[in-house]
Scaffold this active site. Structure first.
Site, short mmCIF file in Angstrom:
data_model
loop_
_atom_site.label_atom_id
_atom_site.label_comp_id
_atom_site.label_asym_id
_atom_site.label_seq_id
_atom_site.Cartn_x
_atom_site.Cartn_y
_atom_site.Cartn_z
N TYR A 79 0.79 -1.09 0.08
CA TYR A 79 0.02 -0.05 -0.07
C TYR A 79 0.77 1.04 0.03
O TYR A 79 1.91 1.37 -0.45
CB TYR A 79 -1.19 -0.02 1.30
CG TYR A 79 -2.26 0.79 0.83
CD1 TYR A 79 -2.91 0.54 -0.21
CD2 TYR A 79 -2.49 1.63 1.79
CE1 TYR A 79 -4.17 1.22 -0.36
CE2 TYR A 79 -3.72 2.52 1.81
CZ TYR A 79 -4.40 2.28 0.48
OH TYR A 79 -5.62 3.03 0.43
N LYS A 139 -20.17 -20.54 -11.60
CA LYS A 139 -19.25 -20.37 -12.63
C LYS A 139 -18.07 -20.06 -12.10
O LYS A 139 -16.89 -20.42 -12.85
CB LYS A 139 -20.17 -19.24 -13.56
CG LYS A 139 -19.81 -19.38 -14.87
CD LYS A 139 -20.20 -20.36 -15.75
CE LYS A 139 -20.04 -20.10 -17.22
NZ LYS A 139 -20.89 -20.72 -18.14
N GLU A 149 -24.01 -14.32 -18.53
CA GLU A 149 -24.58 -15.62 -17.99
C GLU A 149 -26.23 -15.53 -17.79
O GLU A 149 -26.46 -14.58 -17.06
CB GLU A 149 -23.75 -16.06 -16.74
CG GLU A 149 -24.08 -17.56 -16.55
CD GLU A 149 -23.54 -18.65 -17.53
OE1 GLU A 149 -23.98 -19.59 -17.36
OE2 GLU A 149 -22.64 -18.17 -18.07
N ASP A 150 -26.67 -16.51 -18.21
CA ASP A 150 -28.35 -16.49 -17.77
C ASP A 150 -29.01 -15.16 -17.90
O ASP A 150 -29.65 -14.87 -17.01
CB ASP A 150 -28.28 -16.96 -16.18
CG ASP A 150 -27.88 -18.32 -16.28
OD1 ASP A 150 -27.67 -19.18 -17.23
OD2 ASP A 150 -27.94 -18.94 -15.07
N ALA A 162 -35.22 -22.03 -31.02
CA ALA A 162 -34.52 -20.76 -31.60
C ALA A 162 -34.24 -19.55 -30.78
O ALA A 162 -34.33 -18.50 -31.24
CB ALA A 162 -35.73 -20.38 -32.58
N GLY A 163 -33.75 -20.09 -29.51
CA GLY A 163 -33.27 -19.09 -28.74
C GLY A 163 -31.69 -18.93 -28.93
O GLY A 163 -31.15 -19.16 -30.13
N ALA A 164 -31.25 -18.13 -28.06
CA ALA A 164 -29.61 -17.86 -28.00
C ALA A 164 -28.93 -19.18 -28.28
O ALA A 164 -27.99 -18.83 -29.25
CB ALA A 164 -29.60 -17.27 -26.77
N ASN A 191 -32.12 -29.74 -20.65
CA ASN A 191 -31.81 -30.13 -19.23
C ASN A 191 -32.61 -29.84 -18.32
O ASN A 191 -33.42 -28.70 -18.21
CB ASN A 191 -30.32 -29.40 -19.09
CG ASN A 191 -29.25 -30.54 -18.64
OD1 ASN A 191 -29.58 -31.80 -18.25
ND2 ASN A 191 -28.12 -30.05 -18.84
N ASN A 203 -20.72 -27.10 -21.23
CA ASN A 203 -19.87 -26.07 -21.56
C ASN A 203 -18.70 -25.78 -20.73
O ASN A 203 -17.84 -25.04 -21.11
CB ASN A 203 -20.77 -24.57 -21.21
CG ASN A 203 -21.99 -24.53 -22.14
OD1 ASN A 203 -22.19 -25.45 -22.85
ND2 ASN A 203 -22.57 -23.31 -21.90
#
Length: 727
Positions: free
Chosen positions: A42, A97, A139-140, A198-200, A289, A321
């Protein structure tokens, strides 16, 4: 009645609650034990790196943790299968995560839960965090806002921004498609692809497959209203791209003669009739899932010619993933990438797919003992605990970043970079490097007295790949060949290894024969075991080979890698209560071995006493050992007798005012076998220790024993040690 779901719920809550709440914490990387440390950490010392970063922003990578820090960011609008549960309730997932980043790739990550659903306001908050992080993992976040958020942040920020729900799923599923098509013998440009969802994630998966060669005219995509076709109205831009001129309207229509089904939608959508209508040898990725679009049991029963993958860990071929994002970020961060582009994603796909073709690693085998890991219908993706993911994917991604011009800290040599990642796979990597470099490309023949042992054979594959030695195996040729095939190794007789039939059945018989083979030049060195106990092997070696000088001072040393540093401990296995003369000889032999690791030995002669504070026979023995060493090895830095804390703690040494050690000791000489072995085993068990050894000191020939607990990596380490010691 208690159900399995109740048990899982209770176990999960207990896991997150104890011994302390949550899954992550902040840990210091620098000492802060005295006034000088405070002055450096410091004020006033901290001003110096601040000034360097002000002059050159890239210097932040040298003086701060930013280049290895990822922000895991969400607003909690699409959390797992739970939906829009809000930012706070999403925190356990984001912490999860972060722990995956750390445990799999040593990437520091911190979770950021943002209580904001407006796209522009959310982007303002995240973009303002750029000085803190080296990368952002989104995420999400629900669709279609996730597309807009990622695009806007990629434009505004000069660091990697990656929406894992889209691109992580896309990368792993693409690798599965590449390998699945190899198994069934189809070409990617010819296959008919049906995408349920047809989502992400579905959009990202399909777009990446197009880049890899799928013909867009062979793609049918379905949303909640059915097939996306050219006659439908009110399609947004992302869906219009996939609107086909087709008479197919339902999933049943689309599945006719389908080669590849990619499900990122809802459970139990695919019927038996749909399965039967698919083309020969179909590839089915049912990734909903926890319940997939079709149960694997149905596929196995009605389409045994299919290759099946799901998002679940309890079936083969899990599309997970975690196979991607930690290692993708590792490579991107290490070269200071300003973005994660398509070239880097494709490099990740190809590296992941190629790794599935490699023979199984011993660490993977230990996690998945009852599963086949030979490339084929049941194994088209590596396992999440495969330690080679980091040394395979990160270099490929980093090289792609360099080649595509987005790296701000490019490396010159990919193999040097790959080697720098080895310690993340095997913690012994750094300390063993001088030994490996000396052993590499030396054609010494190393004899393994138990050549049929599976751990030995796994190690021999690595030894051959790294050119550490030419293996000679004692054993039955057919048994060795059978075990090599069982393990999926690439070893070939006479090209990679030789086999000699053993003489006798006992360990001593094999040790005697090993000595004969070394003496007549058939082999240059040997590793005994691991069939017999360590003391039995050492006894046989001692009787058959003898010591370097004829004196009774053969000893065993272990190298122990701790989170706080590296120490060597002797004698851990042979002398129950060595004399001062024996300890002095052991110290000289151990110091010679430490130097082979490229280290300068700093010896501490340990006792319950420090510099005569408690005079006993034991402390007097250690003091006498120091006197003898002054005559035997006057150049050696050695001090004692002293307590362990004095040897390993600078503050304690300063307070004693008597120690002459220039730094913490790295070679600990113990007064007796109990002290040495107990210290070694306790540190290994409780202090996150990794060992190399047993290293046999004082033999007349280059030979080391392998214990029943030595891993294949440990056998590789011992092979390089014994090879490097051949005169």
């Amino acid at each position: 009645m208690t159900t399995s779901s109740d048990n899982l719920r209770d176990a999960a809550l207990h896991y997150h609650r104890t011994p302390s709440a949550g899954k992550i914490r902040v840990q210091a990387t620098k000492p802060l034990s005295n006034q000088r440390d405070l002055a450096l950490a410091y004020s006033p010392g901290v001003a110096e790196p601040c000034k360097e970063i002000e002059k050159n922003p890239l210097a932040a990578a040298d003086y701060t943790s930013r280049s290895n820090l990822v922000g895991v960011v969400t607003n909690g609008t699409a959390v797992l299968g739970l939906g829009n549960i809000g930012a706070l309730a999403s925190k356990p997932v984001m912490e999860g995560k972060a722990i995956l980043f750390k445990n799999f790739a040593d990437v520091n990550a911190y979770d950021i839960e943002v209580n904001e659903t407006d796209v522009d306001a959310f982007c303002d908050i995240v973009a303002a965090l750029e000085p803190t992080f080296g990368g952002i993992n989104l995420e999400d976040i629900k669709a279609p806002q996730c597309f807009e958020i990622e695009e806007k942040l990629r434009e505004r920020m000069n660091i990697p921004v990656f929406h894992d729900d889209q691109h992580g799923t896309a990368i792993v599923s693409a690798a599965a498609v590449i390998n699945g098509l190899k198994v069934v013998g189809k070409h990617i440009e010819d296959v008919k692809l049906v995408v349920s969802g047809a989502g992400a994630a579905a959009m990202a998966c399909t777009n990446l497959l197009l880049d890899l060669g799928v013909d867009i005219n062979n793609v049918l995509m379905l949303d909640s209203r059915g097939v996306i076709h050219s006659e439908r109205e009110n399609l947004d831009a992302t869906k219009q791209k996939f609107a086909r001129a087709t008479t197919a309207r339902t999933l049943e229509d689309a599945m006719l003669n389908c080669d590849v089904f990619l499900g990122v939608s809802q459970p139990n959508l695919v019927s038996v009739d749909m399965l039967k209508s698919m083309a020969d040898k179909p590839l089915i990725l049912a990734m909903s899932n926890p319940d997939p679009e079709v149960r694997p049991e149905l596929v196995y029963e009605h389409r045994p010619d299919a290759v099946m993958a799901t998002g679940r860990s309890d079936y083969p071929n899990q599309v997970n993933n975690v196979l991607c994002f930690p290692f993708l970020f590792r490579g991107a961060l290490d070269v200071g990438a300003t973005t994660i582009n398509q070239a880097m994603k494709i490099a990740c796909v190809n590296a992941l797919a190629e790794l599935a073709h490699s023979e199984s690693n011993e660490i993977v085998a230990s996690y998945y003992q009852n599963e086949s890991m030979l490339f084929g219908a049941g194994y088209i993706l590596p396992k999440p605990f495969d330690p080679r993911l980091i040394t395979t994917i990160a270099p490929a991604v980093a090289q792609a970043a360099i080649d595509s011009g987005v790296a701000t800290r490019p490396f010159e040599d990919i193999e040097t970079y790959r080697a720098s990642l080895e310690p993340l796979v095997y913690r012994t990597g750094n300390v063993m490097r001088p030994i490996f470099e000396k052993a590499q490309n030396i054609t010494h023949k190393v004899l393994y007295t138990d050549g049929e042992n599976e751990r030995v054979l796994r190690a021999v594959q690595d030894v051959v790949d790294q050119s550490y030695a030419r293996p000679v195996l004692l054993g039955d040729v057919q048994t060795i060949h059978t075990n090599i095939e069982k393990l999926g190794l690439r070893l070939q007789l006479n090209r990679d290894y030789e086999v000699i039939a053993p003489r006798g059945t006992t360990e001593e018989d094999r040790v005697k024969y090993a000595c004969v083979l070394i003496e007549n030049g058939t082999a240059h060195a040997a590793l005994t075991g691991p069939g017999a106990k360590l003391h039995e092997q050492i006894g046989a070696i001692e009787r058959c080979i003898g010591t370097t000088t004829g004196d009774d001072h053969m000893a065993v040393m272990h190298l122990l890698l701790l989170d706080t540093g590296t120490v060597f401990i002797a004698d851990t296995s042979i002398h129950e209560n060595p004399s001062a003369e024996e300890l002095a000889n052991i110290t000289v032999l151990a110091a010679q071995e430490v130097r082979r690791f490229g280290m300068t030995p700093r010896v501490a002669l340990l006792s319950h006493s420090s510099f005569g504070s408690h005079v006993t026979e034991s402390s007097k023995k250690m003091a006498r050992t120091k006197q003898l060493l002054a005559e035997l090895a006057p150049e050696l830095e050695v001090d004692g007798e002293m307590k362990g804390a004095t040897a390993l703690n600078a503050t304690t040494r300063e307070k004693s005012g008597k120690s002459t050690l220039s730094d913490n000791a790295n070679l600990l000489i113990m007064p007796n076998l109990d002290a040495a072995n107990i210290t070694y085993t306790v540190l290994k068990s409780m202090a996150n220790g990794i060992s190399v050894g047993p290293i046999l000191l004082g033999t007349d020939l280059p030979i080391h024993p392998i214990t029943k607990t030595t891993t294949p990596r440990g056998i590789v380490n011992l092979t390089s040690l014994v090879t490097a010691s051949v005169k």
